[in-house]
Design an enzyme around this catalytic site. Structure first.
Site, PDB file in Angstrom:
ATOM      1  CB  SER A 212      62.629  31.746  48.888  1.00  0.00           C
ATOM      2  OG  SER A 212      62.112  33.661  49.043  1.00  0.00           O
TER       3      SER A 212
ATOM      4  CG  MET B 237      54.148  35.041  50.758  1.00  0.00           C
ATOM      5  SD  MET B 237      55.110  35.691  51.717  1.00  0.00           S
ATOM      6  CE  MET B 237      54.576  34.216  52.702  1.00  0.00           C
ATOM      7  CB  SER B 238      57.025  36.215  44.455  1.00  0.00           C
ATOM      8  OG  SER B 238      56.837  35.208  44.141  1.00  0.00           O
TER       9      SER B 238
HETATM   10  O1  LIG Z   1      60.569  35.058  45.719  1.00  0.00           O
HETATM   11  P1  LIG Z   1      59.765  33.820  46.688  1.00  0.00           P
HETATM   12  O2  LIG Z   1      58.038  34.206  46.381  1.00  0.00           O
HETATM   13  O3  LIG Z   1      60.077  31.972  46.158  1.00  0.00           O
HETATM   14  O4  LIG Z   1      59.982  33.541  47.974  1.00  0.00           O
HETATM   15  C1  LIG Z   1      59.002  33.039  49.264  1.00  0.00           C
HETATM   16  C2  LIG Z   1      57.720  33.963  49.713  1.00  0.00           C
HETATM   17  C3  LIG Z   1      58.059  34.159  50.510  1.00  0.00           C
HETATM   18  O5  LIG Z   1      59.552  35.745  50.509  1.00  0.00           O
HETATM   19  C4  LIG Z   1      59.488  33.871  51.618  1.00  0.00           C
HETATM   20  C5  LIG Z   1      58.477  33.122  52.651  1.00  0.00           C
HETATM   21  O6  LIG Z   1      59.604  32.153  52.926  1.00  0.00           O
HETATM   22  O7  LIG Z   1      59.577  32.295  50.822  1.00  0.00           O
HETATM   23  N1  LIG Z   2      52.366  32.257  51.796  1.00  0.00           N
HETATM   24  C1  LIG Z   2      53.187  31.302  51.405  1.00  0.00           C
HETATM   25  N2  LIG Z   2      54.894  31.632  50.741  1.00  0.00           N
HETATM   26  C2  LIG Z   2      55.562  30.426  51.253  1.00  0.00           C
HETATM   27  N3  LIG Z   2      56.508  30.764  50.659  1.00  0.00           N
HETATM   28  C3  LIG Z   2      57.110  29.376  51.019  1.00  0.00           C
HETATM   29  N4  LIG Z   2      56.703  28.706  51.555  1.00  0.00           N
HETATM   30  C4  LIG Z   2      54.765  29.783  51.346  1.00  0.00           C
HETATM   31  C5  LIG Z   2      54.047  29.229  52.465  1.00  0.00           C
HETATM   32  O1  LIG Z   2      53.463  28.172  52.914  1.00  0.00           O
HETATM   33  N5  LIG Z   2      52.771  30.786  51.969  1.00  0.00           N
END
Ligand SMILES: O=P(O)(O)O[C@@H]1C[C@H](O)[C@@H](CO)O1
Ligand SMILES: Nc1nc2[nH]cnc2c(=O)[nH]1
Length: 324
Positions: free
Chosen positions: A63, A255-256
């Site tokens: 992200s 989350m990934s």
């Molecule tokens: O794709 P990532 O894992 O970098 O994204 C993180 C998890 C959520 O998609 C998002 C939360 O802001 O960032």
């Molecule tokens: N689950 C989760 N995903 C994130 N992605 C960026 N920050 C966070 C966080 O605090 N928790």
């Protein structure tokens, strides 16, 4: 088949019904069929017919971290770039999250042929885990041998600061604990074996190289090494959840990545993964802060130059040790 009987009084308990496994997985639990090996080969062949680059390293941009692949700076970083939007690729999912542009970028980083995912797929977007990881298998089929996965994550380790980079040395598969895994369902041996070890998932040599490179680039003070976990999202965590994760040894929450790494290891790719710590996890009830996606994207922008330089040099170093 013989009925099963109670060993004490001999009464019949039940008569087992002879069953056979379905030849194809009828449904992935989301009402869709998993893609066959042949469908993934078709996607790979489509991509190979569109681009001249033959990448050996694949990069997944987390992200906010894909933004530096955009116009202007993309040209400075990935040379000979050939971009394919996800919606132009047959059977490919599309990105729905801000900060994930939805393109495959083929080109060269420091002269090394790469493919970068400018936008990944998350479980919370509604994609089953196998589909979130589909691009990793496609990468394998087009010749990628090393995967570099990046992500944005909340820092749970109290020593971590916003903007730190955490080399992933391991993960805790929380979604796996709940029975969700990208390898669920019939196993196609053409990708890899049914059962795979995960104790060496994050390549040791790559981690040493990354730590050494951090010294050379004078970013040693930013670079950490720790354990990541993925929760399905899209909500950020409660205080109680974070305190539980802290207790079991998690340093960063996201989350990934975890499922992508499982799929990459299943098809014998070497893996390096890096988390950008975009926020401090709120572990006390008297704290006023709240996690939010804007902050995640802002910190991605703040660190984009360092990340670009670090990832580019890592690509060159990994290619050197692998003889790519
Ligand atoms: O794709 P990532 O894992 O970098 O994204 C993180 C998890 C959520 O998609 C998002 C939360 O802001 O960032
Ligand atoms: N689950 C989760 N995903 C994130 N992605 C960026 N920050 C966070 C966080 O605090 N928790």
């Amino acid at each position: 088949m013989a009925p099963i009987t109670d060993s004490v009084n001999g009464s019949k308990i039940y008569t087992p019904v002879k069953q056979s496994l379905p030849e194809v997985d009828p449904d992935d639990g989301y009402g869709a069929k998993r893609y066959s090996y042949e469908t993934l080969v078709e996607i790979a062949n489509f991509l190979l017919s569109r681009v001249s680059i033959r990448p050996c390293i694949g990069v997944i941009c987390g992200s906010g971290m894909g933004s530096y692949w955009k116009q202007g700076s993309l040209a400075e970083t990935i040379t000979d770039a050939e971009c394919i939007p996800y919606e132009d690729i047959p059977n490919f999912p599309v990105s729905t999250v801000e900060g994930h542009h939805g393109k495959l970028v083929f080109g060269r980083l420091d002269g090394i042929p790469v493919v970068a995912m400018q936008g990944r797929f998350h479980y919370y977007e509604g994609y089953p885990l196998w589909k979130c990881c589909l691009p990793v298998r496609v990468m394998k089929l087009i010749g990628v041998k090393t995967l570099i996965a990046t992500n944005a994550a909340g820092g749970l380790n109290p020593n971590y600061k916003i903007g730190d980079l955490m080399i992933m040395k391991d993960h805790i598969n929380m979604m796996g604990f709940a029975g969700n895994n990208p390898l669920l369902g019939p196993n196609d041996e053409r990708f890899g074996p049914r059962f795979i070890p995960m104790n060496k998932a994050y390549n040791y040599e790559y981690r040493q190289i990354a730590k050494q490179l951090a010294k050379e680039l004078n970013i040693e003070n930013l670079v950490r090494e720790g354990v990541y976990t993925c929760l399905g999202g899209p909500n950020f965590e409660t205080v109680a959840e974070l305190n539980m994760l802290k207790m079991v040894g998690v340093d960063a929450v996201g989350m990934s990545t975890v499922h992508e790494v499982i799929i990459a290891r299943h098809c014998d790719m070497k893996v390096f993964a890096l988390s950008l710590i975009t926020n401090e996890c709120v572990t006390r009830y008297d704290q006023d802060d709240e996690a939010n996606h804007e902050e995640v994207l802002d910190v991605g922008r703040m660190r984009q130059d360092i990340l670009r330089k670090y990832v580019t040099r890592l690509v060159a170093k990994f290619a050197e040790v692998e003889n790519y």
